[in-house]
Write a protein that holds these residues in place. Structure first.
Motif, PDB file in Angstrom:
ATOM      1  N   SER A 107      -8.702  -9.901  -2.166  1.00 58.03           N
ATOM      2  CA  SER A 107      -9.045 -11.215  -2.709  1.00 58.03           C
ATOM      3  C   SER A 107     -10.245 -11.130  -3.646  1.00 58.03           C
ATOM      4  O   SER A 107     -10.227 -11.715  -4.741  1.00 58.03           O
ATOM      5  CB  SER A 107      -9.352 -12.202  -1.577  1.00 58.03           C
ATOM      6  OG  SER A 107      -8.228 -12.364  -0.752  1.00 58.03           O
ATOM      7  N   LEU A 108     -11.269 -10.391  -3.226  1.00 52.85           N
ATOM      8  CA  LEU A 108     -12.435 -10.211  -4.099  1.00 52.85           C
ATOM      9  C   LEU A 108     -12.051  -9.509  -5.399  1.00 52.85           C
ATOM     10  O   LEU A 108     -12.477  -9.903  -6.485  1.00 52.85           O
ATOM     11  CB  LEU A 108     -13.512  -9.391  -3.393  1.00 52.85           C
ATOM     12  CG  LEU A 108     -14.371 -10.122  -2.384  1.00 52.85           C
ATOM     13  CD1 LEU A 108     -15.298  -9.135  -1.673  1.00 52.85           C
ATOM     14  CD2 LEU A 108     -15.199 -11.197  -3.057  1.00 52.85           C
ATOM     15  N   CYS A 109     -11.252  -8.470  -5.278  1.00 50.69           N
ATOM     16  CA  CYS A 109     -10.820  -7.729  -6.465  1.00 50.69           C
ATOM     17  C   CYS A 109      -9.998  -8.614  -7.395  1.00 50.69           C
ATOM     18  O   CYS A 109     -10.175  -8.596  -8.614  1.00 50.69           O
ATOM     19  CB  CYS A 109     -10.001  -6.500  -6.066  1.00 50.69           C
ATOM     20  SG  CYS A 109     -10.956  -5.226  -5.249  1.00 50.69           S
ATOM     21  N   TYR A 110      -9.097  -9.404  -6.818  1.00 53.89           N
ATOM     22  CA  TYR A 110      -8.250 -10.277  -7.624  1.00 53.89           C
ATOM     23  C   TYR A 110      -9.074 -11.337  -8.346  1.00 53.89           C
ATOM     24  O   TYR A 110      -8.869 -11.593  -9.532  1.00 53.89           O
ATOM     25  CB  TYR A 110      -7.179 -10.938  -6.761  1.00 53.89           C
ATOM     26  CG  TYR A 110      -6.301 -11.877  -7.540  1.00 53.89           C
ATOM     27  CD1 TYR A 110      -5.369 -11.374  -8.439  1.00 53.89           C
ATOM     28  CD2 TYR A 110      -6.426 -13.253  -7.409  1.00 53.89           C
ATOM     29  CE1 TYR A 110      -4.574 -12.233  -9.183  1.00 53.89           C
ATOM     30  CE2 TYR A 110      -5.640 -14.111  -8.139  1.00 53.89           C
ATOM     31  CZ  TYR A 110      -4.714 -13.601  -9.030  1.00 53.89           C
ATOM     32  OH  TYR A 110      -3.937 -14.449  -9.773  1.00 53.89           O
ATOM     33  N   LEU A 111     -10.022 -11.954  -7.636  1.00 61.57           N
ATOM     34  CA  LEU A 111     -10.872 -12.962  -8.269  1.00 61.57           C
ATOM     35  C   LEU A 111     -11.690 -12.352  -9.403  1.00 61.57           C
ATOM     36  O   LEU A 111     -11.847 -12.958 -10.478  1.00 61.57           O
ATOM     37  CB  LEU A 111     -11.787 -13.617  -7.236  1.00 61.57           C
ATOM     38  CG  LEU A 111     -11.087 -14.500  -6.205  1.00 61.57           C
ATOM     39  CD1 LEU A 111     -12.068 -14.939  -5.130  1.00 61.57           C
ATOM     40  CD2 LEU A 111     -10.426 -15.696  -6.874  1.00 61.57           C
ATOM     41  N   ASN A 112     -12.187 -11.143  -9.200  1.00 65.33           N
ATOM     42  CA  ASN A 112     -12.932 -10.469 -10.247  1.00 65.33           C
ATOM     43  C   ASN A 112     -12.032 -10.128 -11.423  1.00 65.33           C
ATOM     44  O   ASN A 112     -12.434 -10.254 -12.585  1.00 65.33           O
ATOM     45  CB  ASN A 112     -13.618  -9.220  -9.697  1.00 65.33           C
ATOM     46  CG  ASN A 112     -14.598  -8.639 -10.675  1.00 65.33           C
ATOM     47  OD1 ASN A 112     -14.317  -7.648 -11.333  1.00 65.33           O
ATOM     48  ND2 ASN A 112     -15.747  -9.281 -10.785  1.00 65.33           N
ATOM     49  N   TYR A 113     -10.812  -9.713 -11.145  1.00 65.24           N
ATOM     50  CA  TYR A 113      -9.862  -9.399 -12.203  1.00 65.24           C
ATOM     51  C   TYR A 113      -9.567 -10.632 -13.046  1.00 65.24           C
ATOM     52  O   TYR A 113      -9.510 -10.555 -14.280  1.00 65.24           O
ATOM     53  CB  TYR A 113      -8.577  -8.836 -11.602  1.00 65.24           C
ATOM     54  CG  TYR A 113      -7.485  -8.632 -12.609  1.00 65.24           C
ATOM     55  CD1 TYR A 113      -7.552  -7.603 -13.546  1.00 65.24           C
ATOM     56  CD2 TYR A 113      -6.386  -9.485 -12.649  1.00 65.24           C
ATOM     57  CE1 TYR A 113      -6.553  -7.418 -14.484  1.00 65.24           C
ATOM     58  CE2 TYR A 113      -5.387  -9.313 -13.587  1.00 65.24           C
ATOM     59  CZ  TYR A 113      -5.475  -8.280 -14.499  1.00 65.24           C
ATOM     60  OH  TYR A 113      -4.491  -8.112 -15.433  1.00 65.24           O
ATOM     61  N   ARG A 114      -9.394 -11.784 -12.396  1.00 67.95           N
ATOM     62  CA  ARG A 114      -9.147 -13.030 -13.143  1.00 67.95           C
ATOM     63  C   ARG A 114     -10.338 -13.360 -14.040  1.00 67.95           C
ATOM     64  O   ARG A 114     -10.166 -13.807 -15.171  1.00 67.95           O
ATOM     65  CB  ARG A 114      -8.855 -14.174 -12.182  1.00 67.95           C
ATOM     66  CG  ARG A 114      -7.469 -14.024 -11.567  1.00 67.95           C
ATOM     67  CD  ARG A 114      -7.085 -15.212 -10.802  1.00 67.95           C
ATOM     68  NE  ARG A 114      -7.208 -16.408 -11.652  1.00 67.95           N
ATOM     69  CZ  ARG A 114      -6.775 -17.590 -11.306  1.00 67.95           C
ATOM     70  NH1 ARG A 114      -6.198 -17.763 -10.148  1.00 67.95           N
ATOM     71  NH2 ARG A 114      -6.923 -18.622 -12.089  1.00 67.95           N
ATOM     72  N   LYS A 115     -11.539 -13.135 -13.541  1.00 61.46           N
ATOM     73  CA  LYS A 115     -12.751 -13.367 -14.335  1.00 61.46           C
ATOM     74  C   LYS A 115     -12.765 -12.444 -15.550  1.00 61.46           C
ATOM     75  O   LYS A 115     -13.079 -12.865 -16.669  1.00 61.46           O
ATOM     76  CB  LYS A 115     -13.987 -13.137 -13.463  1.00 61.46           C
ATOM     77  CG  LYS A 115     -15.287 -13.348 -14.162  1.00 61.46           C
ATOM     78  CD  LYS A 115     -16.449 -13.062 -13.222  1.00 61.46           C
ATOM     79  CE  LYS A 115     -17.746 -13.058 -13.995  1.00 61.46           C
ATOM     80  NZ  LYS A 115     -18.872 -12.603 -13.198  1.00 61.46           N
TER      81      LYS A 115
END
Length: 122
Positions: A107-115
């Motif tokens: 989840s953290l990685c995905y949110l960072n990827y979206r950013k």
């Protein structure tokens, strides 16, 4: 694909896999614990596949701090959950903690990827 192949391999060869690590003359408790672990983990390996993919994307983009943070969160959740919940439900808390930690890290990685995608506008 790999998760499916691992699932099928573990399902077919679970007894042989267990014997490789603890031998054929192991106690019934050791065998049943190993069997439970393998069965459970074979069902959640697909989550680990997504986590490793997300980790690879972050490393490839040079976002090592976020990669490291995601993995520290993963480990902290797994250890904390195992320590607290194992008192209530036993050794299976350790198994259950794996996908919980993986999902938190993913989840953290995905949110960072979206950013990152917003910043790069692609």
């Amino acid at each position: 694909t790999f998760a499916f192949l691992f699932f099928v391999s573990i399902y077919i060869f679970k007894t042989r896999i267990i014997w490789l690590f603890i031998g054929q003359d192991c106690s019934p408790t050791a065998y049943s614990t190993a069997l439970g672990y393998l069965t459970y983990m074979s069902h959640v390996l697909v989550i680990m596949g997504f986590k490793h993919t997300a980790d690879g994307v972050l490393r490839g983009l040079g976002r090592m701090k976020m990669f490291m943070l995601g993995n520290v969160v993963n480990i902290c959740i797994r250890v904390s959950f195992s320590k607290i919940v194992s008192r209530i439900i036993g050794i299976s808390a350790v198994w259950i903690s794996n996908p919980i930690g993986w999902i938190a890290s993913l989840s953290l990685c995905y949110l960072n990827y979206r950013k990152i995608r917003k910043e790069m506008k692609f």
